[in-house]
Design a protein around this motif. Structure first.
Motif, PDB file in Angstrom:
ATOM      1  N   SER A 192       0.839  -1.422   0.183  1.00  0.00           N
ATOM      2  CA  SER A 192      -0.046  -0.126  -0.056  1.00  0.00           C
ATOM      3  C   SER A 192       1.197   1.339   0.136  1.00  0.00           C
ATOM      4  O   SER A 192       2.251   1.310   0.379  1.00  0.00           O
ATOM      5  CB  SER A 192      -0.871   0.116   1.213  1.00  0.00           C
ATOM      6  N   GLU A 193       0.545   2.001  -0.196  1.00  0.00           N
ATOM      7  CA  GLU A 193       0.635   3.398  -0.151  1.00  0.00           C
ATOM      8  C   GLU A 193       1.340   4.168   1.191  1.00  0.00           C
ATOM      9  O   GLU A 193       2.347   4.635   1.132  1.00  0.00           O
ATOM     10  CB  GLU A 193       0.383   4.722  -1.022  1.00  0.00           C
ATOM     11  N   ASP A 194       0.065   4.071   1.833  1.00  0.00           N
ATOM     12  CA  ASP A 194       0.718   4.501   3.267  1.00  0.00           C
ATOM     13  C   ASP A 194       2.002   3.402   3.336  1.00  0.00           C
ATOM     14  O   ASP A 194       2.091   4.460   4.936  1.00  0.00           O
ATOM     15  CB  ASP A 194      -0.420   4.115   4.033  1.00  0.00           C
ATOM     16  N   PHE A 195       1.933   2.136   3.529  1.00  0.00           N
ATOM     17  CA  PHE A 195       3.833   1.946   4.277  1.00  0.00           C
ATOM     18  C   PHE A 195       4.078   2.220   3.399  1.00  0.00           C
ATOM     19  O   PHE A 195       5.057   2.642   4.577  1.00  0.00           O
ATOM     20  CB  PHE A 195       3.288   0.291   3.194  1.00  0.00           C
ATOM     21  N   ARG A 196       4.780   2.652   2.335  1.00  0.00           N
ATOM     22  CA  ARG A 196       5.396   3.420   1.820  1.00  0.00           C
ATOM     23  C   ARG A 196       5.503   4.861   2.302  1.00  0.00           C
ATOM     24  O   ARG A 196       7.144   5.592   2.400  1.00  0.00           O
ATOM     25  CB  ARG A 196       5.479   3.915   0.881  1.00  0.00           C
ATOM     26  N   GLU A 197       5.604   5.446   3.367  1.00  0.00           N
ATOM     27  CA  GLU A 197       5.119   6.692   4.162  1.00  0.00           C
ATOM     28  C   GLU A 197       5.033   6.387   5.292  1.00  0.00           C
ATOM     29  O   GLU A 197       5.108   7.356   5.343  1.00  0.00           O
ATOM     30  CB  GLU A 197       3.800   7.095   3.681  1.00  0.00           C
ATOM     31  N   LEU A 198       5.310   5.301   5.801  1.00  0.00           N
ATOM     32  CA  LEU A 198       5.630   5.050   6.735  1.00  0.00           C
ATOM     33  C   LEU A 198       7.569   6.286   7.807  1.00  0.00           C
ATOM     34  O   LEU A 198       7.905   6.002   6.299  1.00  0.00           O
ATOM     35  CB  LEU A 198       6.152   3.318   7.275  1.00  0.00           C
ATOM     36  N   SER A 199       7.249   5.808   8.226  1.00  0.00           N
ATOM     37  CA  SER A 199       8.559   6.667   8.472  1.00  0.00           C
ATOM     38  C   SER A 199       9.332   5.297   8.902  1.00  0.00           C
ATOM     39  O   SER A 199       9.172   4.202   9.657  1.00  0.00           O
ATOM     40  CB  SER A 199       8.882   7.424  10.433  1.00  0.00           C
ATOM     41  N   LEU A 200      11.194   5.623   9.311  1.00  0.00           N
ATOM     42  CA  LEU A 200      11.913   4.836   9.834  1.00  0.00           C
ATOM     43  C   LEU A 200      11.231   4.496  11.517  1.00  0.00           C
ATOM     44  O   LEU A 200      11.564   3.063  11.466  1.00  0.00           O
ATOM     45  CB  LEU A 200      14.012   5.135   9.641  1.00  0.00           C
ATOM     46  N   GLU A 202       9.004   3.702  12.945  1.00  0.00           N
ATOM     47  CA  GLU A 202       7.580   3.312  12.681  1.00  0.00           C
ATOM     48  C   GLU A 202       8.563   1.784  11.730  1.00  0.00           C
ATOM     49  O   GLU A 202       7.567   0.441  11.958  1.00  0.00           O
ATOM     50  CB  GLU A 202       6.499   3.742  11.627  1.00  0.00           C
ATOM     51  N   LEU A 203       8.947   1.758  10.520  1.00  0.00           N
ATOM     52  CA  LEU A 203       9.356   0.590   9.554  1.00  0.00           C
ATOM     53  C   LEU A 203      10.244  -0.315  10.651  1.00  0.00           C
ATOM     54  O   LEU A 203       9.768  -1.938  10.530  1.00  0.00           O
ATOM     55  CB  LEU A 203       9.505   1.133   8.903  1.00  0.00           C
ATOM     56  N   MET A 204      11.237   0.339  11.387  1.00  0.00           N
ATOM     57  CA  MET A 204      11.262  -0.686  12.065  1.00  0.00           C
ATOM     58  C   MET A 204      11.194  -1.549  13.319  1.00  0.00           C
ATOM     59  O   MET A 204      11.321  -2.539  13.531  1.00  0.00           O
ATOM     60  CB  MET A 204      12.923   0.395  13.443  1.00  0.00           C
ATOM     61  N   CYS A 205       9.776  -0.120  13.922  1.00  0.00           N
ATOM     62  CA  CYS A 205       8.821  -1.365  14.718  1.00  0.00           C
ATOM     63  C   CYS A 205       8.042  -2.633  14.584  1.00  0.00           C
ATOM     64  O   CYS A 205       8.019  -3.733  15.249  1.00  0.00           O
ATOM     65  CB  CYS A 205       8.207  -0.551  14.791  1.00  0.00           C
ATOM     66  N   TYR A 206       8.531  -2.089  12.957  1.00  0.00           N
ATOM     67  CA  TYR A 206       7.432  -3.777  12.103  1.00  0.00           C
ATOM     68  C   TYR A 206       7.794  -4.784  12.477  1.00  0.00           C
ATOM     69  O   TYR A 206       7.299  -5.827  12.111  1.00  0.00           O
ATOM     70  CB  TYR A 206       6.687  -3.699  10.641  1.00  0.00           C
ATOM     71  N   LEU A 207       9.340  -4.793  11.875  1.00  0.00           N
ATOM     72  CA  LEU A 207      10.722  -5.207  10.895  1.00  0.00           C
ATOM     73  C   LEU A 207      10.841  -6.015  12.435  1.00  0.00           C
ATOM     74  O   LEU A 207      11.523  -7.466  11.763  1.00  0.00           O
ATOM     75  CB  LEU A 207      11.918  -4.611  10.310  1.00  0.00           C
ATOM     76  N   GLU A 208      10.470  -5.222  13.492  1.00  0.00           N
ATOM     77  CA  GLU A 208      10.998  -6.355  14.712  1.00  0.00           C
ATOM     78  C   GLU A 208      10.081  -7.344  15.330  1.00  0.00           C
ATOM     79  O   GLU A 208      10.283  -7.559  16.307  1.00  0.00           O
ATOM     80  CB  GLU A 208      11.732  -5.324  15.810  1.00  0.00           C
TER      81      GLU A 208
END
Length: 604
Positions: A192-200, A202-208
Motif C-alpha cells: 500500500s501507499e501508506d506503508f511507503r510513507e511510514l517513518s523509519l 515505524e518501519l523498524m517497529c514492524y520489522l522487529e
C-alpha cells in the motif's frame, strides 16, 4: 346421624388445626429485598420526556446557536466532565447557558439523547466527531463503542490510516487491533501507499515484531521497496533495517545470489560484513555462530511461523504406494490434503529443509517395469505445487535422507543392481549441487538415522542376509569421515530416530522399546515403551515433542497388521498420548515437521 356429626366435624377441625400448625412452624419472614428491574429504564424514559417538554430543566447546552435543555443532575451523574463543571467553583456551575465549543449541534444532540436513553446511532459519517465528543465529555463507553465500530471496518487497505487515527484520538483498543491486522496481513499492507510513507522508526517497529506474518525473503524485499520510494533520504538506513532481517531463516540460494548482489547491500560495508559472517558460518558446517553475528542469528522465527506435521507417500491401506500428502496442524487438530505426488514411489526418502519438502529417489512402479530413480521432487506450501529439483548422482530406493544446516545427506539404500549400497552423497542448497561423500563402513538397510552436533548417527539396521546389525556408525560432517562402535544395546530394524536437544530417540523397530542415546554422555537411557511392537513407522519432532505415525505392528496373535495410529511422546514427562488416528492406514511413509507462515488455506 346426630351422633356422627361431631365426629366428622372433629376430623375437619383436626385437619385445619394441622395446617395451621404447619404454617406456624415455618420461619417468619422478617425482611424482603424487592428490586424493580424496570424502574431505572422507566425513570430515564420519564426524564427524557420531561427534557423534551422543557419541564424542570435547569441548564442549556449550547453549540453554534442551538440550545438543548438538560437536567444538571442527569449530566453530573453521567459524566466526570459535567460533574467537575457543575460541582466545582467553575463559572459554569452558576450559569443557565453553557457553550460547548468543538462539538457540532447535531453531535451534541445525539450525545444528550444517548445520556437519557443509552442508545445512539453510529455511522461512518458520525463516528469520528462522536469519538472526539465522547473523549472531550468523558463518556468512555460511548468512546469504546465508536472504537468497536471502527474495528469492524478494518482492512489491509486502511489499517495503517486507522493506526494514525488511533494515535490522534488516544484510542489504545483501535490501535492494537489495527496493528494486529497490519502484521497479520503484511503482504497486502506492504504493497500500500501508506506503508511507503511510514517513518523509519515505524518501519523498524514492524520489522522487529515477532508476530509479523511474512517470510524473511519478503521482509527484505519490503525494506528495499521502502528505501527505493525515497532513495535520496532513505538509503542511509539500509544497515539498521538489514539487521532486522532474520537471515537464519532465509534460503541460502536467495541470500547469497540475490541479497548479497543487491546494489544497496553492496554499498554498505556493514551489510556485506554481516553476509560474509553468515557465509563463513555456512562453510564451517558449525552450529556455533561468530560473536559479531550472535545477536542477529539467535533471533527467533516470527510468531506466526509455526511447525506443522506433513505425512507423505508410503503404502496406503495395505494396497499400492500412495501419492497422498497430508498436513496436520496441532493448533486446530485437523488434517488437510495437500497436492498429490506426481508419481507413485516405492520406498523413497523424505526430508525437509528451508521450509521445503523433498522426496528423493525411490522405485517407480510402472506398467510391468520398475525403475530405480534419481529424481528429486519438492513441495512448498506457498504454492502447494510439486516441482523437480536437481537429481541425485545415483539411483536408489530404501535409502535414508537427513538434513543438517543447508545440506541434505542421502545414505545407502538399494541400487539398480538390487544390491545394498554403502554410498553417500550430499546436496548443497547454497549452490544447488550434489557431491559424493565418504561411503559408510558397513552397508545396512533400514537403520535409524539422526543428526546432532556436526555428526550423523546411524543405529542398527540389517545386512544383506536380513540379520540385525548391532552397531552405531557415526559420520563426521566436517571431516567427511566415518567411525563405528559395536554395541549389544542396538538391535533395531525399520525404526525411525529423531533428535531432541542432545538426545537421539530410537523408536521401536520390531519391538515396543524406545531408547534415547545421550550424545554428550555417550550412553543409552530407557524410555517408556510403546503399546505394540512396531516397525515401518515414521516419527517427527514438533515443539520438542515426538509424533509417531502409522507403521505396522504385531498383534497379540503374532500377526502383522497395518496401523493408522497417531501418538505423541513428551520427553519431559516420559508419557505417550494418543492423538487419534490417521485418515488411513499407512507405513513406509515420510513424517516431517514443516514450517507454515500463516493460517490462510493453502492453494488448491
Amino acid at each position: 346421624m346426630y351422633r356422627e356429626l361431631p365426629q366428622i366435624l372433629g376430623r375437619e377441625t383436626v385437619d385445619e388445626t394441622n395446617k395451621t400448625d404447619q404454617r406456624m412452624d415455618r420461619p417468619i419472614l422478617e425482611f424482603y429485598q424487592f428490586k424493580d428491574r424496570e424502574l431505572s429504564s422507566h425513570l430515564f424514559t420519564q426524564l427524557n420526556g420531561l427534557r423534551q417538554e422543557g419541564l424542570f430543566t435547569d441548564v442549556l447546552l449550547c453549540s453554534e446557536g442551538r440550545e438543548i435543555p438538560c437536567h444538571r443532575n442527569v449530566l453530573v451523574s453521567s459524566s466526570p466532565y459535567f460533574r467537575a463543571m457543575f460541582c466545582s467553583n467553575f463559572r459554569e456551575s452558576h450559569q443557565a447557558r453553557v457553550d460547548l465549543k468543538g462539538v457540532s449541534p447535531d453531535i451534541l444532540d445525539s450525545v444528550v439523547e444517548y445520556v437519557y436513553t443509552g442508545s445512539i446511532p453510529i455511522t461512518m459519517d458520525t463516528v469520528l466527531p462522536l469519538m472526539q465528543a465522547a473523549s472531550m465529555l468523558q463518556y468512555s463507553r460511548l468512546f469504546e463503542a465508536c472504537s468497536a465500530f471502527l474495528q469492524e471496518q478494518l482492512s489491509p487497505d486502511n489499517c495503517l490510516s486507522m493506526i494514525r487515527l488511533s494515535e490522534i484520538l488516544h484510542c489504545g483498543s483501535l490501535r492494537e487491533r489495527a496493528r494486529e491486522m497490519a502484521v497479520q496481513s503484511f503482504s497486502d499492507v506492504a504493497a500500500s501507499e501508506d506503508f511507503r510513507e511510514l517513518s523509519l522508526p515505524e518501519l523498524m517497529c514492524y520489522l522487529e515484531d515477532d508476530r509479523l506474518c511474512a517470510e524473511e525473503e519478503q521482509v527484505f524485499e519490503t525494506l528495499l521497496a521502502w528505501i527505493h520510494h525515497d532513495p535520496f533520504s532513505r538509503r542511509g538506513a539500509i544497515h539498521d533495517l538489514f539487521k532486522k532481517v532474520r537471515l537464519r531463516y532465509i534460503h541460502p540460494t536467495y541470500l547469497f545470489q540475490f541479497i548479497a548482489n543487491d546494489p544497496l547491500i553492496q554499498s554498505s560495508t556493514l551489510c556485506t560484513e554481516i553476509i560474509e559472517s553468515v557465509r563463513r558460518l555456512m562453510f564451517s558446517v558449525s552450529t556455533k555462530w561468530p560473536v559479531e553475528l550472535g545477536p542477529l542469528w539467535v533471533a527467533p522465527r516470527r510468531y506466526t511461523c509455526h511447525e506443522t506435521l506433513v505425512v507423505v507417500g508410503g503404502r496406503k491401506n495395505s494396497e499400492q504406494t500412495s501419492r497422498e500428502a497430508l498436513l496436520y496442524d496441532e493448533r486446530t487438530q485437523r488434517w488437510q490434503w495437500l497436492a498429490k505426488l506426481p508419481i507413485r514411489l516405492y520406498r523413497a526418502s523424505y526430508v525437509c529443509i528451508h521450509s521445503i519438502l523433498y522426496v528423493l529417489g525411490g522405485l517407480t512402479m510402472g506398467s510391468g517395469d520398475s525403475v530405480v530413480s534419481t529424481t528429486v521432487y519438492t513441495l512448498s506450501l506457498k504454492t502447494n505445487q510439486w516441482r523437480t529439483a536437481e537429481p541425485m548422482l545415483r539411483p536408489r530406493y530404501a535409502h535414508q535422507s537427513i538434513s543438517y544446516l543447508h545440506f541434505i545427506f542421502v545414505l545407502g539404500g538399494i541400487g539398480p543392481d538390487r544390491q545394498i549400497s554403502g554410498s553417500v552423497e550430499r546436496y548443497n542448497s547454497m549452490f544447488n549441487l550434489w557431491e559424493p561423500m565418504a561411503p559408510m563402513p558397513t552397508p545396512v538397510l533400514h537403520p535409524a538415522v539422526a543428526a546432532n552436533d556436526q555428526r550423523i548417527y546411524m543405529f542398527g539396521g540389517e545386512d544383506a542376509m536380513q540379520n540385525p546389525v548391532r552397531m552405531i556408525q557415526v559420520y563426521h560432517i566436517t571431516r567427511n569421515l566415518w567411525s563405528r562402535l559395536e554395541t549389544r544395546t542396538v538391535k533395531n530394524v525399520c525404526a525411525p530416530a529423531v533428535t531432541i536437544e542432545d538426545k537421539i530417540y530410537i523408536i521401536g523397530g520390531y519391538t515396543r522399546r524406545m531408547i534415547a542415546y545421550d550424545t554428550k554422555a555417550n550412553r543409552f537411557v530407557k524410555c517408556e515403551n510403546m503399546k505394540e511392537r512396531r516397525m515401518h513407522h515414521s516419527a517427527a519432532v514438533i515443539d520438542h515433542k515426538l509424533y509417531v505415525t502409522g507403521g505396522r505392528y504385531i498383534n497379540g496373535h503374532d500377526v502383522v497388521e497395518d496401523s493408522d495410529s497417531f501418538e505423541c511422546y513428551d520427553p519431559k514427562t516420559d508419557v505417550w498420548t494418543s492423538k487419534g488416528t490417521l485418515p488411513y492406514k499407512l507405513f513406509d511413509h515420510g513424517s516431517l515437521p514443516l514450517f507454515c507462515v500463516s493460517n490462510k488455506p493453502y492453494p488448491p
